[in-house]
Enzyme design. Structure first.
Site, short mmCIF file in Angstrom:
data_model
loop_
_atom_site.label_atom_id
_atom_site.label_comp_id
_atom_site.label_asym_id
_atom_site.label_seq_id
_atom_site.Cartn_x
_atom_site.Cartn_y
_atom_site.Cartn_z
N GLY A 1 30.06 34.56 28.55
CA GLY A 1 30.79 35.18 29.94
C GLY A 1 31.62 34.50 30.78
CB ILE B 1 25.88 39.88 23.16
CG1 ILE B 1 24.80 40.01 24.39
CG2 ILE B 1 25.90 41.36 22.36
CD1 ILE B 1 23.73 40.62 24.13
CE1 TYR C 1 27.42 43.74 39.30
CE2 TYR C 1 28.36 43.83 41.36
CZ TYR C 1 27.94 43.07 40.20
OH TYR C 1 28.02 41.89 40.04
CE LYS D 1 24.43 41.90 39.98
NZ LYS D 1 23.88 41.07 39.14
C1 AKB Z 1 32.73 42.23 40.74
O1 AKB Z 1 33.50 42.41 41.16
O2 AKB Z 1 31.87 43.02 40.44
C2 AKB Z 1 31.77 40.88 40.83
C3 AKB Z 1 30.95 40.83 41.92
C4 AKB Z 1 31.43 40.26 43.31
O3 AKB Z 1 29.83 40.81 42.04
N1 AKB Z 1 32.73 40.01 40.65
#
Ligand code: AKB
Length: 317
Positions: free
Chosen positions: A11, A35, A143, A147
């Site tokens: 990645g 992967i 996301y 996190k």
């Molecule tokens: C995203 O834009 O999703 C990533 C981040 C800031 O975690 N680059």
């Protein structure tokens, strides 16, 4: 010498990290986990041990840890913010299921574990300027939710079981080696590619949308410094704010125009990315990282732009 496994070695972050780690720790001491089906660079194929390492497959990862006597794991498997909004279950399985697998394996086998968090772990109700190390974290993206959960789980495994968990909250990362995919900050990488190729560029977030960004060499330095840091100095386990520059699209566009005065960019707003970016901080306060493990970035926007354009010219022209 450390024995390291990098998960997500193909990645944006992983590929650059592999080069740095193999240089510093020796090729044979750094296993590239990838992967199945993902294209592999010649550097990865010929540079040292290589294993299929799917973070959602605990048995597979445990077998690699045993085979190579791994003591340190860098977990870079992730579905970035904008992409995660389209595939929430996949994001959850990788970012929570995967991390739980690694925490359990690290507990059983005594590994240190690095998993990055993000500026995306903050939300609308977090302070926007000089966002503190510890503050309100109520993100409304999958996301961000994953996190924050990952930060809490890593804290839990450290305090409950003594697992050596370490993490930083990454800003948008800018690099010339491998493109990111599906992130909100990706435009800050793509804009350099367009300028060097002489193409017109469409900016997906409005002028005035400030986000933290960082050049990849600083991000790599941060990961390795933190993994090497004296644990007795670390008051915070998950996850350190780090920062180097904050800009909006106008600032980076004008910086690139210093090199390419005819470069044309116009706004074509992506509502999903705009909404995500609006909920993120403008600039993090990274004083805890500076105090606890001597974090300090090397690049600002100007020095990054010089280096980035120089490398992209060699790569693309
Ligand atoms: C995203 O834009 O999703 C990533 C981040 C800031 O975690 N680059």
């Amino acid at each position: 010498m450390k024995k390291i496994l990098v998960i997500g070695a193909t990645g944006q972050i992983g590929s650059a990290l592999m080069t740095k780690l193999r240089k510093e720790y020796g090729n044979d001491n750094v296993v590239a986990g990838y992967i199945e089906g993902v294209p592999l660079s010649d550097e990865l194929k010929n540079g040292g041990p290589l294993e299929i390492a799917d973070v959602t497959n605990a048995q597979q990862i445990a077998a690699i840890i045993d085979k190579y006597k791994i003591d340190s794991i860098y977990n870079l498997a992730a579905i970035l913010s904008a992409q995660a909004e389209k595939r929430p279950l996949l994001a959850w399985n990788i970012q929570i299921g995967g991390v739980l697998n690694l925490l359990e394996i690290s507990r059983e086998k005594g590994c240190s574990l690095f998993t990055p968090s993000s500026i995306g772990a903050f939300g609308d109700s977090s302070p926007k300027m000089k966002t503190p190390q510890e503050t309100i974290q109520r993100p409304r993206t999958i996301y961000g939710v994953s996190k924050v959960s990952c930060e809490l789980l890593s804290d839990y495994y450290f305090y409950r079981y003594g697992v050596d968990t370490r993490s930083v909250r990454f800003p948008g990362l800018i690099s010339y080696e491998t493109l990111p995919g599906g992130g909100t900050t990706d435009y800050a990488v793509e804009i350099y590619y367009a300028a060097v190729k002489g193409e017109k560029f469409e900016i997906p977030v409005k002028a005035g949308t400030f986000m933290d960004m960082m050049y990849m060499p600083d991000a790599l330095k941060a990961m390795v410094m933190l993994m090497e840091a004296d644990p007795s100095r670390l008051k915070h386990r998950n996850s350190f704010n780090i920062a180097s520059m904050s800009f909006d699209p106008e600032i980076i566009y004008n910086e690139i125009k210093k090199f390419y005065p005819d470069f044309v960019a116009e706004y074509r707003i992506d509502p999903v990315r705009q909404q995500i970016a609006d909920s993120w901080p403008d600039m993090l306060d990274d004083s805890c990282a500076r105090a606890e493990w001597d974090w300090k970035p090397d690049y600002d926007l100007e020095s990054m732009s010089i280096d980035m354009i120089d490398h992209l010219k060699k790569k693309l022209l």
